[in-house]
Design an enzyme around this catalytic site. Structure first.
Site, PDB file in Angstrom:
ATOM      1  N   GLU A  17       0.821  -1.197   0.000  1.00  0.00           N
ATOM      2  CA  GLU A  17       0.000   0.000   0.000  1.00  0.00           C
ATOM      3  C   GLU A  17       0.864   1.259   0.000  1.00  0.00           C
ATOM      4  OE1 GLU A  17      -3.483  -0.457   2.138  1.00  0.00           O
ATOM      5  OE2 GLU A  17      -4.213   1.551   1.701  1.00  0.00           O
ATOM      6  N   GLU A  48       2.098   1.798  -3.391  1.00  0.00           N
ATOM      7  CA  GLU A  48       1.039   2.333  -4.252  1.00  0.00           C
ATOM      8  C   GLU A  48       0.793   3.813  -3.936  1.00  0.00           C
ATOM      9  OE1 GLU A  48      -2.738   0.469  -3.505  1.00  0.00           O
ATOM     10  OE2 GLU A  48      -3.488   0.883  -5.520  1.00  0.00           O
ATOM     11  N   CYS A  72      -8.735  -2.390   3.352  1.00  0.00           N
ATOM     12  CA  CYS A  72      -8.653  -3.674   4.047  1.00  0.00           C
ATOM     13  C   CYS A  72      -9.939  -4.096   4.730  1.00  0.00           C
ATOM     14  CB  CYS A  72      -7.494  -3.679   5.033  1.00  0.00           C
ATOM     15  SG  CYS A  72      -7.531  -2.283   6.111  1.00  0.00           S
ATOM     16  N   SER A  85      -7.453   1.768  -2.791  1.00  0.00           N
ATOM     17  CA  SER A  85      -6.218   1.012  -2.974  1.00  0.00           C
ATOM     18  C   SER A  85      -6.545  -0.347  -3.572  1.00  0.00           C
ATOM     19  CB  SER A  85      -5.545   0.841  -1.616  1.00  0.00           C
ATOM     20  OG  SER A  85      -4.639  -0.238  -1.676  1.00  0.00           O
ATOM     21  N   LYS A 127     -16.001 -10.676   6.224  1.00  0.00           N
ATOM     22  CA  LYS A 127     -14.951 -11.543   5.669  1.00  0.00           C
ATOM     23  C   LYS A 127     -15.523 -12.861   5.182  1.00  0.00           C
ATOM     24  CE  LYS A 127     -11.254  -9.060   7.051  1.00  0.00           C
ATOM     25  NZ  LYS A 127     -10.317  -8.408   6.152  1.00  0.00           N
ATOM     26  N   GLU A 134     -16.214 -11.961   1.874  1.00  0.00           N
ATOM     27  CA  GLU A 134     -14.996 -11.684   1.100  1.00  0.00           C
ATOM     28  C   GLU A 134     -14.405 -12.978   0.529  1.00  0.00           C
ATOM     29  OE1 GLU A 134     -11.967  -8.988   2.867  1.00  0.00           O
ATOM     30  OE2 GLU A 134     -10.499 -10.364   2.023  1.00  0.00           O
ATOM     31  N   GLU A 193     -12.707 -13.167  -7.250  1.00  0.00           N
ATOM     32  CA  GLU A 193     -11.367 -12.581  -7.417  1.00  0.00           C
ATOM     33  C   GLU A 193     -10.382 -13.202  -6.440  1.00  0.00           C
ATOM     34  OE1 GLU A 193     -14.405 -11.080  -7.183  1.00  0.00           O
ATOM     35  OE2 GLU A 193     -13.982  -8.964  -6.751  1.00  0.00           O
ATOM     36  N   CYS A 217     -11.819  -2.601  13.492  1.00  0.00           N
ATOM     37  CA  CYS A 217     -12.106  -4.022  13.693  1.00  0.00           C
ATOM     38  C   CYS A 217     -12.290  -4.405  15.160  1.00  0.00           C
ATOM     39  CB  CYS A 217     -10.998  -4.872  13.098  1.00  0.00           C
ATOM     40  SG  CYS A 217     -10.838  -4.618  11.337  1.00  0.00           S
TER      41      CYS A 217
END
Ligand SMILES: Cc1cc2nc3c(=O)[nH]c(=O)nc-3n(C[C@H](O)[C@H](O)[C@H](O)COP(=O)(O)O)c2cc1C
Ligand code: SF4
Ligand code: SF4
Ligand code: SF4
Ligand code: SF4
Ligand code: SF4
Ligand code: SF4
Ligand code: SF4
Ligand code: SF4
Ligand code: FES
Ligand code: FES
Ligand code: FES
Lengths: 641, 586, 182
Positions: free
Chosen positions: B282, B285, B302, B322, B361, B364, B369, B507
Site C-alpha cells: 500500500e 502504491e 482492508c 487502494s 470476511k 470476502e 477474485e 475491527c
C-alpha cells in the site's frame, strides 16, 4: 387600523351582491358523502331537470352540505319567499318530482314525505322557544340562521349548533356564501386587534377544550407554543378521524370547510405560525376535494398567502393525506406521517408544542376545535363560555349511530345528559328494545350502562364513569348486543391498528383478544378473567402512546359494568344477549312447530329432521348455529337460548 | 449544586444530576441498573420495549426511564411491587411470542432476553398464545436473520441507519405482524447489506447471527488429508479474553495461540504478518500516487464491509480505493503459494481458516477474485465469537493456558501490523513506512497520536513529512465514511490519504466480536477504548514497529515476490473492484 | 413492465451508474408523477412528500409494486427499505394487484352492530374469496374497511367510488351483478 375593517366590509358587500334575492324559491339538496350514498345526486338531477322542463327561472337549486339527519337522507328543503323553510325526508326521484309539481308549482306540501309534522310548516310562526344556550346564539347572524331555518323541526330543535352552524345551509364550495354569514369576520377581528396574545386569552376565557378526545384546553396549548424560542412554528388540523363510528369531522369538512380554514388561520396568527397542514384520512376523498377547493378560493381572495389584508401576516395551508392507520390520529404519529415516515408514535414529552413537525413547535387541533374558533371571535369568549359547563365551554358534536331511531350528527352544549341525546334528540331505541349501553370514545372509550344515563356529558364526568368523551362517536347498544362481544370487537380493532412499536400494546392486545375469543367461544375460565384484567391494566399503564393506553378501556369498562355477563359466559357458558354464536342453542318447540319443513330445507348442514306436518328436531351435535332456521320459521317455533 | 442541576429522589435516595439527564442514568448514578432492552447508548432513543418503566409519583401511567428526563423534585420508584409485576409481564409477553428454543439457540447463555426473563422471575407463562412465524433467512453468506427471535427492539435498524448509513433494514408491516427486513421484505442476500454485522452485535437476541463456519472447520481439522492452517486478525487478541471473563482490554495473544493449537490446527499464523505485507504494497502504491498526483485521495481497502459499501453506493470513487487485498486474503494467498511450495504441499490440501472480528470476511472469501485457479484462498472464517465457542466446547480453560508463540515464518509481525485492528491503525502503520520511503531515510516519529482516537468517528489531520504536507482523514462507521466521501465528491475537501473502516472503532468493534461482558454495551466507548489500548500496548512492546523492517516480510520479497508492486504481488496481493447494483439509496 | 425485474435498474451484474438507474425509474412513471416528485425535491422537506407520492403511484397503477417503490426511492433519494417500510405500514396502500372492483365492507363499530359481519360473509360466499383476496377472473377484490364515515347508514359497503348504504345480506347478489354490468 380601520383599513383592515374596511377590507372586510368590501368583502361583505361583494358577497351580499352575489347572494340570491329573497324572491327566489330555493331548493337545497345535500351533497356530502352520506347524502350521495343515499341517492342525493339523482334527486338533484331530478330537480335540475324539472327546473329546465318547467322553465322556472325563479327557482334555484342549491347544493349544500349535510344537516346530519342521516337516517332521513336524502333531505331536501324548500324555501319560498316569505314562508318557513319546509324539509322533506327520504326523497327519491319520484318524490322530488312530486315536490316540484305540487309544492313548488302549486304550494301544496307533499305531506307524506315531510320531516316532522305538517303542522310545523303550516304556520309561519316559530313554535319552539329557544333554550338558554340557543338564546346565546340568537344574536349572531352566524349562528342564528340555523335556528331560524330548523328551529321547529324535531331532532334539530333542541340542538345548539356552533361548529355545525353552516352545515346544510351554505354551499361548501362557495366562499361568498360563507362570507355572507359572517365568515372571516373572526379573522378580521383578530387581525384588526393585532394582538396574538389577546387571541390566546380569548380562547382561554372561552374555556374551549380540544374536541379531538383529550379535552386539553386549547388556549393553554396555544400559549405553550407561543412561549417557544423557535421562530418557525406550525399549525396542524387533525382530520384523521379514525375512530370507527365517528363522522363529525368528515361531515364538517364536507359541509363547511371555510370555518375550519378560518380557524386555522386564526390559530396560525395567534401562535406565530406561517404554515399549516390539514392531515386528512384518505378514506375521505370528498372532504379532501372540498378543502382543497376552499384553500384555492381563499388564496384567490387573499385570505391565504402573503400579507393577508395588508397586515404583513403570511399563512399557507397544505393538505397531507393519511393512508389508513388509526394511530396516525395520535399527535406524534401524525407528525411522523406528515414527515413521510411510518406512523409510529414516540414518547412524549417533548410535546408537539415544544418539538413537533421537523422539531419545531406545532399546535395540533381537531377539526371541530378549529371550527369553533371563528365563532368564539365573533360571539366573544364571554358569550361562548356561557354555553356548556363551568370548566368546559361550548358544545360538542356527537355522531349518533347504532341502535337508535334518529341516527345522525347532534350538537349539544357540554353538560347535556346522555338521556337527552339518546332518548330526546335520538328518539330512543328502535323496535321497542331496551337500551343496554352507550359506547362513547370509540375504541379508546368504554360502555356507559343505563344507570349513568343522566350523567351530564363532559370530559371529566365521562372519565369518572369509566369511558371518555373521545372525539364524539356515540354508538347506542340495545339488549341484543353482548358486552363481551362489543369489548372483543374493539379489541380486534385496536389490535389490528396497533403500530407494533411497543411491546405491551403489540403483544398484550393480542393476548387480551385471545382471552376474549376463548370467553366468547365458551372456553373461558375464571383464571382467564383474572389474566384479562391483569393484562388490561398492564397495557393501559405501560404502553407508549394513547392507542395502547386506551385500548383496554372497552374491556375494563365492561368488566366494571357488565361483569355478570362475563361470568355468564365463563361459568354458565351462556351469552345472555344471545349474540355469541358458540354459546347459543337453537331448539324447535314441538308445540309450535307445524312441520312446514322450511327450516330443514334452509339448514346448511342438514341437521334438521322431521316429517312434513310433524314437529321437527335439530341435531345439536351437527348444528353450526348459523341461525338460518331461526330466521326462516314463520311460526316462531325455533327458539334461541 | 449549580443552576443546571436537578435534585430528585430515586427509591428513597436523593440524587443530584445535571438537567436533561435521563431517569435511567440518574438511577445508575446511585447504583440502580434499571433493566432495559431497546435502549442503546450509541443509538437514538426508541422507547419501545417498555422494560425500563418506573413509577413517577403523581403520574398515572408508568414512565420509560430511558427516555424521560429528570425533573426537579421527581419522586421515583424503580422497584415497587406493581412495577416489578408489570416488568415481568412485559418480558413474559415478549417470550410468549418467541420460540422456546433456548437450549438449541446460538445465544443460549448470553442472550439479553433470556437473562431478563430469568432476572425478572418469569417462571410460568400466564398469557401464552399464538406466536409469529417467519422463515429463517439463511440466504446471505454472512448474516443470518431469524425473525422469529426478533423482539422488535429496533436496535438493528437503528445501527444500520444511524451508525452505518446503509439503511438496509426497516420494519415492514405493522402491529403484531411487524418484521424487520430489507426493502420489500426481501432476504438478506437480495439487499443492500454490506455485511458489516453490526446488526448482529447490537441485537439482544439471536434474531441476527453470523453464518456459522464452525462445522466446516471441525470437519477440516478431523480430515487427516488436510493441513489446516489458521491465521488470526489483530483485533482478536484484544477481545477474545472477554468471552472468558477476563477484564476487557487484556491482551491474550499467547493464550489464543495455545488454544488454537489445542484445537488441532496444524499451524498458527498471524494476520499481522500480512498486515505488514499490506503496508509494503500500500505504501508503494500510495507513494506512486503522490508522486504522480494520480487518483488522490488514496483510500484504504482492508475492510470488506467498506469495500461492499463503496462498490454499491459510491462506485464512482472506486479508482481511489487502494488495489491492495485485505491482509487476510494476502495471507491466504501467501500460504497457498509461497508457504505451500516451501513445505512442498499441494495447496489443494491446505485448508486456511481465518479468525476474524468480522462478518463481512465471510463474504470476502466467496469473491471469485479471491481464488487461485478456481480454488478459494481462504476456506473458512470464524468470528471471535465462534472461536470462543469452539474453545469452550473443547473444555479448554482459556484463562489457565500457557502463552504460545506463532509459527514461523508467517507468524512474525511488527507493531505496525497489530494496530491494524483499530481505527487509525492502518494509517499510522502506513505513515511509519511511507515517511521513510518518501524521505529515503529513517524518520524518527513512530507514534502518530493524533490519529489515535478510537471513539471518534471522523478525524482529519495534517502531517508534515519533510516538505510534504499530507492531508489525512480517518473514518470509522460508514455514516462517517459517507461524510468524507461526499466531501471528496463535491471537491469540498482535498485529502491525500483516507482510512476507512466499516465498523465503529475499526475491527476492534467488528461485527464478529464477543458480546459485551457484564456492565458494558457493545460499541460502548469504554469497551472500544480498552480494546484499542490492548493493541497499542502490544505495539509499544514490540521491538520492531515498522512494517518494512519485518524480516520475514523482507525474506518473502527476496525469495518469492520480488518488488512491492511487482508482477507477482499484482497477481497475489492486488485486486480490482466492480460497481455492484446499488438497489438502494445512499 | 418486466415483472422479473425486482428492482428498477437491474437485478444482477449491473454496471449501470446512478444516472441510468434514475433514467430507468423515470421511464416507469407518467409525467404528472415525475413533475410532482421534481417539485417535491425543491421543497424544504422533500422526504415528507413520500406518502403523497405513494398515493399518486397507487392511483396510477392500482397498487405499489417493488419496482415502483424502488423507482420512488431512486427519484426521491430515499432508502428503498424506508419506502417499503412506509408503504407496508399503512393499510391503504396495496402491495398486491387488485381486482377491477374493490369491494370494501365496513366493519366499523356502527356497521358491526348493525350486522356488517353477515354482509361480509355473504360477499365472501358469493365471490368465493376471503377478505384481502381477489377472484380468479380478476373482477373483484374483497376488503374490510374501518369506517367510511357514513356510519348512520350502516352497514355500509364501498365499491369503487360508490357507497352502498344499509346493505343486508340479501342485497349482496344484486350488488355483485350490478357491478358485473358495469
Ligand atoms: C390513537 C389515537 C387516535 C386519535 N385520533 C384522533 C383523530 O382521529 N382526530 C383527532 O382530532 N384527534 C385524535 N386523537 C387525539 C389527538 O392526538 C390530539 O389530542 C388532538 O388532535 C388534539 O386536538 P384537540 O386539542 O383540538 O382535541 C387521537 C389520539 C390517539 C391516541
Ligand atoms: S401503544 Fe400501540 S400504537 Fe402506541 S406506540 Fe405502542 S404499539 Fe404503537
Ligand atoms: S320452519 Fe318452524 S314450523 Fe316449519 S318445520 Fe321448521 S320449526 Fe317447524
Ligand atoms: S342454526 Fe343453522 S345449522 Fe343449526 S339447525 Fe339452524 S339452520 Fe341448521
Ligand atoms: S434468542 Fe435468547 S431467548 Fe430466544 S431462543 Fe435464543 S437464547 Fe432463548
Ligand atoms: S435451564 Fe432448565 S429447562 Fe433449560 S436445560 Fe436447564 S434444566 Fe432444562
Ligand atoms: S450487516 Fe450491516 S449493513 Fe447489513 S443489515 Fe446488518 S448492519 Fe446493516
Ligand atoms: S432483529 Fe434484534 S436488534 Fe433487530 S429489532 Fe429484532 S431483536 Fe431488535
Ligand atoms: S472494520 Fe474490520 S470488522 Fe468491520 S467490516 Fe471492516 S474488516 Fe470487518
Ligand atoms: S347526513 Fe351527513 S353525516 Fe349523516
Ligand atoms: S429501554 Fe426504555 S423503553 Fe426500552
Ligand atoms: S362504522 Fe361503518 S361507516 Fe362508520
Amino acid at each position: 387600523m380601520g383599513k383592515i375593517k374596511d377590507q372586510y366590509q368590501k368583502l361583505q358587500e361583494q358577497a351580499q351582491k352575489l347572494t340570491l334575492s329573497p324572491d327566489v324559491i330555493q331548493i337545497r339538496v345535500g351533497s356530502a358523502t352520506c347524502e350521495n350514498a343515499s341517492g342525493a345526486r339523482e334527486v338533484a338531477e331530478e330537480f335540475k331537470k324539472n327546473i329546465v322542463v318547467y322553465g322556472s327561472d325563479n327557482v334555484k337549486l342549491l347544493t349544500v352540505g349535510c344537516t346530519g339527519r342521516c337516517s332521513c337522507e336524502p333531505i331536501v328543503s324548500v324555501s319560498k319567499p316569505g314562508k318557513k323553510m319546509v324539509v322533506y325526508q327520504k326523497v327519491d326521484r319520484e318524490t322530488a318530482h312530486k315536490i316540484f309539481v305540487s309544492h313548488i308549482k302549486e304550494d301544496r306540501l307533499v305531506e307524506e314525505s315531510l320531516l316532522g309534522d305538517a303542522s310545523i310548516y303550516n304556520t309561519n310562526k316559530s313554535q319552539t322557544a329557544y333554550s338558554p344556550s340557543q338564546q346565546n346564539l340568537a344574536g349572531f347572524p352566524m349562528t342564528e340562521e340555523f335556528l331560524k331555518l330548523y328551529g321547529d323541526i324535531p331532532f334539530y330543535n333542541s340542538q345548539t349548533r356552533i361548529a355545525l352552524r353552516n352545515s346544510g345551509i351554505i354551499n361548501p364550495e362557495s366562499l361568498h356564501e360563507y362570507i355572507s354569514r359572517q365568515g372571516f369576520l373572526g379573522l378580521n377581528i383578530v387581525l384588526d386587534k393585532a394582538d396574538p396574545e389577546w387571541v390566546v386569552d380569548q380562547i382561554s376565557i372561552a374555556k374551549l377544550r380540544g374536541r379531538g378526545g383529550g379535552g386539553f384546553p386549547t388556549g393553554k396549548k396555544w400559549h405553550l407554543a407561543r412561549m417557544s424560542e423557535e421562530k418557525i412554528r406550525y399549525v396542524v388540523c387533525n382530520a384523521d378521524e379514525g375512530d370507527p363510528g365517528a363522522f363529525m369531522d368528515r361531515s364538517l369538512l364536507e359541509s363547511d370547510p371555510f370555518s375550519v380554514i378560518e380557524g386555522m388561520i386564526i390559530a396560525g396568527y395567534a401562535i406565530g405560525a406561517q404554515k399549516g397542514f390539514f392531515y386528512i384520512r384518505a378514506e375521505y376523498p370528498l372532504a379532501v376535494e372540498r378543502v382543497q377547493k376552499a384553500i384555492d378560493l381563499c388564496h384567490k381572495e387573499g385570505l391565504l398567502g402573503k400579507d393577508i389584508w395588508g397586515t404583513g401576516f403570511n399563512f399557507e395551508l397544505e393538505i397531507r393525506l393519511g393512508a389508513g392507520a388509526f394511530v396516525c390520529g395520535e399527535e406524534t404519529a401524525l407528525i411522523h406521517s406528515i414527515e413521510g415516515e411510518r406512523g409510529q408514535p414516540r414518547t412524549r414529552p417533548p410535546y408537539p408544542v415544544v418539538k413537533g413537525l421537523w422539531n419545531k413547535p406545532t399546535v395540533i387541533n381537531n377539526v371541530e376545535t378549529l371550527a369553533n374558533i371563528p365563532a368564539i371571535m365573533v360571539m366573544e369568549a364571554n358569550n361562548f363560555n356561557k354555553i356548556g359547563t363551568a370548566v368546559s365551554g361550548g358544545t360538542k358534536v356527537f355522531a349518533l349511530a347504532g341502535k337508535v331511531n334518529h341516527t345522525g350528527l347532534v350538537e349539544v352544549p357540554m353538560g347535556t345528559s346522555l338521556r337527552e341525546v339518546v332518548f330526546g334528540i335520538g328518539g330512543g331505541i328502535p323496535n321497542g328494545k331496551k337500551l343496554k349501553a352507550v359506547q362513547t370514545g370509540g375504541p379508546s372509550g368504554g360502555l356507559l350502562p343505563y344507570s349513568v344515563i343522566d350523567t351530564p356529558i363532559d370530559y371529566d364526568t365521562l372519565a369518572a364513569s369509566g369511558s371518555i368523551m373521545g372525539s364524539g362517536g356515540m354508538i347506542v347498544l340495545d339488549e341484543d348486543d353482548c358486552a363481551v362481544d362489543v369489548a372483543k370487537f374493539f379489541l380486534i380493532f385496536t389490535q389490528d391498528e396497533s403500530c407494533g412499536k411497543c411491546s405491551p400494546c403489540r403483544e398484550g392486545t393480542l393476548r387480551m383478544l385471545e382471552i376474549l375469543e376463548r370467553i366468547t367461544s365458551g372456553n373461558g375460565t375464571l383464571e382467564d378473567l383474572v389474566n384479562l384484567e391483569r393484562l388490561a391494566n398492564l397495557v393501559k399503564k405501560a404502553s407508549l402512546c394513547g392507542l395502547g393506553k386506551a385500548a383496554p378501556n372497552p374491556v375494563l369498562s365492561t368488566l366494571k359494568h357488565f361483569r355478570d355477563e362475563y361470568l355468564a359466559h365463563v361459568v354458565d357458558k351462556r351469552c345472555p344477549a344471545k349474540k355469541c354464536a358458540a354459546l347459543i342453542r337453537y331448539e324447535i318447540d314441538p308445540e309450535k312447530c307445524v312441520g312446514c319443513t322450511a327450516c330443514a330445507r334452509v339448514c346448511p348442514v342438514k341437521c334438521i329432521t322431521g316429517e312434513r306436518k310433524f314437529a321437527h328436531i335439530i341435531d345439536q351435535k351437527q348444528c353450526i348455529k348459523c341461525g338460518a332456521c331461526f330466521n326462516i320459521c314463520k311460526f316462531s317455533a325455533v327458539k334461541k337460548t | 449544586m449549580s443552576l443546571n442541576d436537578v435534585t430528585l429522589t430515586i427509591d428513597g435516595q436523593k440524587v443530584v444530576v445535571p438537567k436533561k439527564t435521563t431517569v435511567m442514568h440518574a438511577a445508575e448514578k446511585i447504583g440502580i441498573n434499571v433493566p432495559r432492552l431497546c435502549y442503546h447508548p450509541r443509538l437514538s432513543l426508541e422507547g419501545a420495549c417498555r422494560v425500563c418503566i418506573v413509577k413517577v409519583e403523581g403520574v398515572d401511567p408508568f414512565v420509560p426511564s430511558c427516555c424521560t428526563e429528570v425533573q426537579e423534585g421527581m419522586v421515583i420508584q424503580t422497584n415497587s411491587p406493581e412495577i416489578r409485576e408489570a416488568r415481568r409481564d412485559i418480558v413474559e409477553l415478549l417470550i410468549d411470542n418467541h420460540p422456546r428454543e433456548c437450549q438449541t439457540c446460538e445465544r443460549d447463555g448470553n442472550c439479553e432476553l433470556q437473562n431478563l426473563a430469568y432476572s425478572m422471575g418469569v417462571r410460568e407463562r400466564l398469557f401464552e398464545g399464538k406466536r409469529k412465524r417467519h422463515p429463517l433467512d439463511n440466504t446471505s453468506v454472512s448474516v443470518v436473520r431469524d425473525s422469529e427471535k426478533c423482539i422488535l427492539c429496533g436496535r438493528c435498524f437503528r445501527v444500520c441507519n444511524e451508525i452505518q448509513g446503509v439503511s438496509n433494514l426497516s420494519q415492514q408491516g405493522r402491529g403484531f405482524s411487524t418484521v424487520v427486513t430489507p426493502a420489500h421484505g426481501a432476504n438478506m442476500d437480495d439487499s443492500v447489506c454490506v455485511q458489516c454485522g453490526q446488526c448482529i452485535n447490537v441485537c439482544p437476541t439471536a434474531a441476527f447471527q453470523e453464518k456459522r463456519h464452525t462445522d466446516a472447520v471441525w470437519g477440516a481439522i478431523n480430515d487427516p488429508n488436510k493441513l489446516v492452517i489458521v491465521q488470526t486478525a489483530p483485533a482478536i487478541r484484544a477481545a477474545i479474553g472477554e468471552g472468558f471473563d477476563l477484564e476487557p482490554g487484556t491482551p491474550c495473544t499467547g493464550k489464543m495461540v495455545t488454544a488454537l493449537r489445542r484445537l488441532g490446527f496444524d499451524a498458527v499464523f498471524d494476520t499481522d504478518f500480512a498486515a505488514d505485507l499490506t503496508i509494503m504494497e500500500e505504501a508503494h502504491e500510495l507513494v506512486e500516487r503522490i508522486k504522480n498526483n494520480r487518483s488522490l485521495p488514496h483510500i484504504t481497502s482492508c475492510s470488506p464491509g467498506w469495500i461492499n459499501f463503496v462498490e454499491g453506493f459510491y462506485p464512482e470513487l472506486l479508482p481511489h480505493v487502494s488495489t491492495c487485498r485485505s491482509p487476510m486474503t494476502m495471507m491466504s494467498a501467501v500460504i497457498k503459494s509461497y508457504y505451500a511450495k516451501k513445505i512442498n504441499r499441494d495447496p489443494k490440501d491446505i485448508f486456511v481458516v481465518a479468525i476474524m472480528p468480522c462478518v463481512a470476511k465471510k463474504y470476502e472469501i466467496t469473491r471469485p477474485e479471491f481464488s487461485l485457479d478456481g480454488m478459494p484462498l481462504t476456506d473458512a472464517v470464524l468470528t471471535t465469537r465462534e472461536l470462543n465457542w469452539m474453545i469452550k466446547s473443547y473444555g479448554i480453560d482459556f484463562t489457565k493456558l500457557p502463552e504460545g508463540e506463532f509459527d514461523s515464518p508467517l507468524g512474525e509481525s511488527t507493531g505496525a501490523g497489530v494496530i491494524f485492528g483499530t481505527t487509525g491503525g492502518v494509517l499510522e502503520a502506513a505513515l511509519r513506512t511511507v515517511a521513510e520511503v518518501i524521505l529515503g531515510q529513517p524518520f524518527e516519529k513512530l507514534e502518530f497520536e493524533s490519529v489515535r482516537a478510537p471513539v471518534v468517528g471522523l478525524r482529519e489531520e495534517t502531517i508534515k513529512i519533510g516538505d510534504l504536507t499530507l492531508n489525512l482523514a480517518v473514518a470509522n462507521g460508514l455514516v462517517n465514511a459517507k461524510k468524507v466521501l461526499d466531501a471528496i465528491k463535491s471537491g469540498e475537501k482535498q485529502y491525500h490519504v483516507v482510512e476507512i473502516m466499516a465498523c465503529p472503532g475499526g475491527c476492534i468493534g467488528g461485527g464478529g466480536q464477543p458480546y459485551p461482558p457484564h456492565g458494558y454495551n457493545i460499541l460502548d466507548p469504554t469497551l472500544i477504548v480498552k480494546r484499542a489500548a490492548a493493541l497499542y500496548a502490544i505495539d509499544s512492546q514490540k521491538k520492531i514497529r515498522r512494517s518494512h523492517e519485518n524480516l520475514a516480510v523482507q525474506k518473502l520479497y527476496k525469495e518469492f515476490l520480488g518488488e512491492p508492486g511487482g508482477e507477482m504481488s499484482h497477481k497475489l496481493l492486488h485486486t480490482s473492484y466492480h460497481p455492484r447494483p446499488r438497489r438502494g439509496i445512499k | 413492465m418486466n415483472n422479473n425485474l425486482k428492482n428498477v435498474c437491474c437485478s444482477g451484474d449491473c454496471s449501470k451508474n446512478e444516472k441510468d438507474c434514475i433514467e430507468a425509474s423515470r421511464d416507469l412513471f407518467p409525467e404528472n408523477i415525475l413533475k410532482f416528485i421534481e417539485q417535491c425535491l425543491k421543497d424544504e422537506h422533500p422526504n415528507s412528500q413520500l406518502i403523497t407520492v405513494l398515493h399518486k403511484v397507487q392511483d396510477h397503477f392500482g397498487y405499489l409494486s417493488p419496482q415502483t417503490m424502488d423507482a420512488v426511492a431512486y427519484l426521491m433519494q430515499i432508502p428503498a427499505a424506508k419506502v417499503s417500510g412506509v408503504a407496508s405500514f399503512y393499510h391503504y396502500f396495496r402491495l398486491k394487484p387488485c381486482g377491477k372492483h374493490v369491494i370494501s365492507v365496513c366493519l366499523g363499530t356502527a356497521c358491526y352492530v348493525n350486522g356488517a359481519e353477515a354482509v361480509l360473509k355473504k360477499f365472501s360466499e358469493e365471490l368465493g374469496i376471503k377478505e384481502g383476496e381477489t377472484t380468479h377472473d380478476g373482477m373483484f377484490t374483497l376488503e374490510i374497511a374501518r369506517c367510511l364515515g357514513a356510519c348512520a347508514l350502516a352497514p355500509v359497503v364501498k365499491i369503487g367510488d360508490d357507497i352502498h348504504s344499509q346493505v343486508t345480506p340479501d342485497k349482496v347478489p344484486f350488488i355483485i351483478s350490478s357491478c358485473l354490468k358495469k
